[in-house]
Design an enzyme around this catalytic site. Structure first.
Site, mmCIF file in Angstrom:
data_model
loop_
_atom_site.group_PDB
_atom_site.id
_atom_site.type_symbol
_atom_site.label_atom_id
_atom_site.label_comp_id
_atom_site.label_asym_id
_atom_site.label_seq_id
_atom_site.Cartn_x
_atom_site.Cartn_y
_atom_site.Cartn_z
ATOM 1 N N LEU A 112 6.698 -0.709 8.708
ATOM 2 C CA LEU A 112 8.095 -1.018 8.397
ATOM 3 C C LEU A 112 8.287 -1.301 6.918
ATOM 4 C CD1 LEU A 112 8.748 -3.598 11.261
ATOM 5 C CD2 LEU A 112 9.033 -1.115 11.329
ATOM 6 N N GLU B 97 10.798 -3.154 4.232
ATOM 7 C CA GLU B 97 11.885 -4.130 4.194
ATOM 8 C C GLU B 97 13.152 -3.413 3.753
ATOM 9 O OE1 GLU B 97 11.050 -7.727 2.112
ATOM 10 O OE2 GLU B 97 9.039 -7.834 2.927
ATOM 11 N N LYS C 196 -3.808 2.047 8.512
ATOM 12 C CA LYS C 196 -2.877 1.148 7.815
ATOM 13 C C LYS C 196 -3.321 0.913 6.366
ATOM 14 C CE LYS C 196 0.110 -2.197 7.129
ATOM 15 N NZ LYS C 196 1.536 -2.131 7.136
ATOM 16 N N GLY D 257 5.927 -4.127 -6.014
ATOM 17 C CA GLY D 257 5.770 -5.535 -5.662
ATOM 18 C C GLY D 257 5.932 -5.675 -4.166
ATOM 19 N N CYS E 172 3.559 -6.474 0.779
ATOM 20 C CA CYS E 172 2.566 -5.562 1.368
ATOM 21 C C CYS E 172 1.642 -4.925 0.350
ATOM 22 C CB CYS E 172 3.273 -4.474 2.153
ATOM 23 S SG CYS E 172 3.827 -5.063 3.737
#
Ligand code: UDX
Length: 432
Positions: A154, A156, A205, A258, A261
């Site tokens: 996901l 943001e 990931k 930034g 994550c």
């Protein structure tokens, strides 16, 4: 439809849990922070994410979404339990997995029937193995269980559509039973499902985030070459992007990446590689270029102003990217702190992140009411985050308000030719 437990009401847990409810499941979101649960129960949402508040409200009203601070309630009600607790970085960059361990042990002690325990938090490869070991140790009654990995991708600001319309869903499983349950949950989304072993899912990931960070650092390094050679990074990346092997996305030069994550995951992956006996120098360089990119922006301000000390500087945008109030690892922090150190007087404005920014900068900077008010008497405007409202501005008004018409654009929002035409001293990133 299933009863799904979500442990951790942070960013990932809240968005994922709410979206599962939206798909029709009954979801129990649990967090041991009672204040957070109290806020959620009273209709508040502790994070800013477009569309989330309405979706939570709708699903709570429909009786599909519950908030609780009791792990027991989740274990009693749900066969499938996702772990989405925080895994904050330690000083050496490694993820702190104590919350994952605590939750795994808790579930093991409380479970009476089969459980599928799914790791959703960003965790180092082999965490699945540790969860399995922990659960086995505390599972005194030999209750059957499975562990699976289901990494999230996901972003943001677009987390809900990223969840509901994913490019792919990755499930790392060890048994037919676990595979069947996760497929049944995700198949309605219509996305390709990549089924792997647990370790491969975990590495997908790490690899995806590191690769994306590498793309950004590559473009930022390229922007330096463009500046020195008199080329335009926008044109260069346009020319590259048509090649489907490269792709058009994620090629925007800027002030560096930034957020919670990329910087954290990159460090963690470098540490994991180190522990596995491999020096992932390529990724260390990705990190170095990113740090350098922020300071390169500061150098541009210095070059434009000659003396920075004592001068008022306006800053547009503080969050690490638009459409979020998240200030974690935002490039604005390092940039503003460097300018403050040189004695600048910072007047900043951000459409959403002002409250979080106050927690970071305290009263070391001045917080403006709107984008124009911070410009009054400013010697330079630094654009750090590309919010839409900065794309649509009255440049004549900007010119009139400023003491000297200097614009340092860290996101290439403005057209250099237009800015120069208007009489601005304009510097973008990697532009002629
Ligand atoms: C990222 C990943 O995209 C997501 O898949 C993962 O689950 C979590 O980390 P996020 O941190 O929300 O998501 O933001 P993203 O939109 O990816 O941007 C990350 C940073 O890279 C931002 O600071 C952004 O400004 C920067 N960026 C992104 C660039 O500088 N240039 C680009 O071309 C793209």
């Amino acid at each position: 439809m299933r009863d799904i437990g979500m442990i951790g009401a942070g960013y990932v847990g809240l968005v994922t849990g709410t979206c599962f409810a939206e798909m029709g499941h009954r979801v129990f979101v649990m967090d041991n922070n009672e204040e957070k649960i109290r806020v959620l129960k009273s209709g508040g949402v502790p994070i800013y994410e477009p569309g989330l508040e309405g979706m939570i409200k709708r699903n709570v009203e429909a009786g599909r979404l519950f908030f609780t601070s009791s792990l027991q309630e989740v274990v009693d009600n749900c066969e499938v339990i996702f772990i989405a607790v925080g895994t904050p970085p330690r000083d050496n960059g490694e993820a702190d997995l104590s919350a994952v361990e605590r939750v795994s042990a808790g579930i093991a002690k409380m479970m009476k029937g089969y459980k599928l325990i799914v790791e959703k938090s960003t965790v180092p490869v082999q965490t699945g193995k540790w969860i399995k070991r922990t659960v086995s140790m505390f599972n005194r009654n030999n209750v059957p269980f499975d562990v699976a990995s289901n990494p999230e991708f996901l972003r943001e600001g677009s987390a809900i559509s990223d969840f509901l319309k994913p490019d792919r869903v990755v499930i790392g499983v060890e048994t037919e039973r676990a595979s069947k349950i996760l497929r049944e949950i995700y198949e309605p989304l219509g996305a390709p499902i990549v089924e792997t072993d647990i370790e491969s899912a975990e590495i997908i990931k790490h690899a995806s985030n590191s690769f994306l960070a590498m793309k950004i650092s590559f473009v930022n390094a390229l922007s330096v070459i463009c500046e020195r050679a008199g080329a335009d990074i926008k044109k260069v990346t346009e020319g590259m992007g048509y090649d489907p092997r490269i792709g058009k996305l994620f090629l925007e030069a800027g002030v560096g990446f930034g957020g919670f994550c990329f910087p954290k995951d990159l460090r963690a992956f470098i540490r994991i590689a180190e522990k596995l006996g491999y020096d992932f120098g390529l990724l260390r360089e990705v990190e170095r270029i990113n740090e350098e990119q922020k300071m390169r922006f500061v150098a541009k301000v210095r070059e434009a102003l000659w003396n920075v000390g004592g001068k008022k500087i306006a800053v547009w945008g503080l969050s690490f990217k638009p459409n979020t109030d998240d200030m974690r690892f935002a490039p604005s922090i390092d940039i503003i702190n460097a300018l403050l150190k040189e004695g600048a007087e910072i007047h900043a404005y951000d459409p959403i992140a002002m409250d979080n920014a106050r927690r970071v900068f305290g009263d070391t900077i001045v917080y403006g009411e709107d984008k124009y008010s911070v410009l009054e008497g400013a010697y330079a405007l630094c654009l750090i985050t590309e919010w839409d409202e900065f794309k649509d501005v009255d440049l004549d008004r900007v010119m009139e308000l400023m003491e000297t018409p200097i614009v340092i654009d860290g996101r290439n929002v403005f057209d250099p030719a237009v800015m120069k035409d208007k009489g601005f001293y304009y510097v973008g990133v990697g532009r002629r």
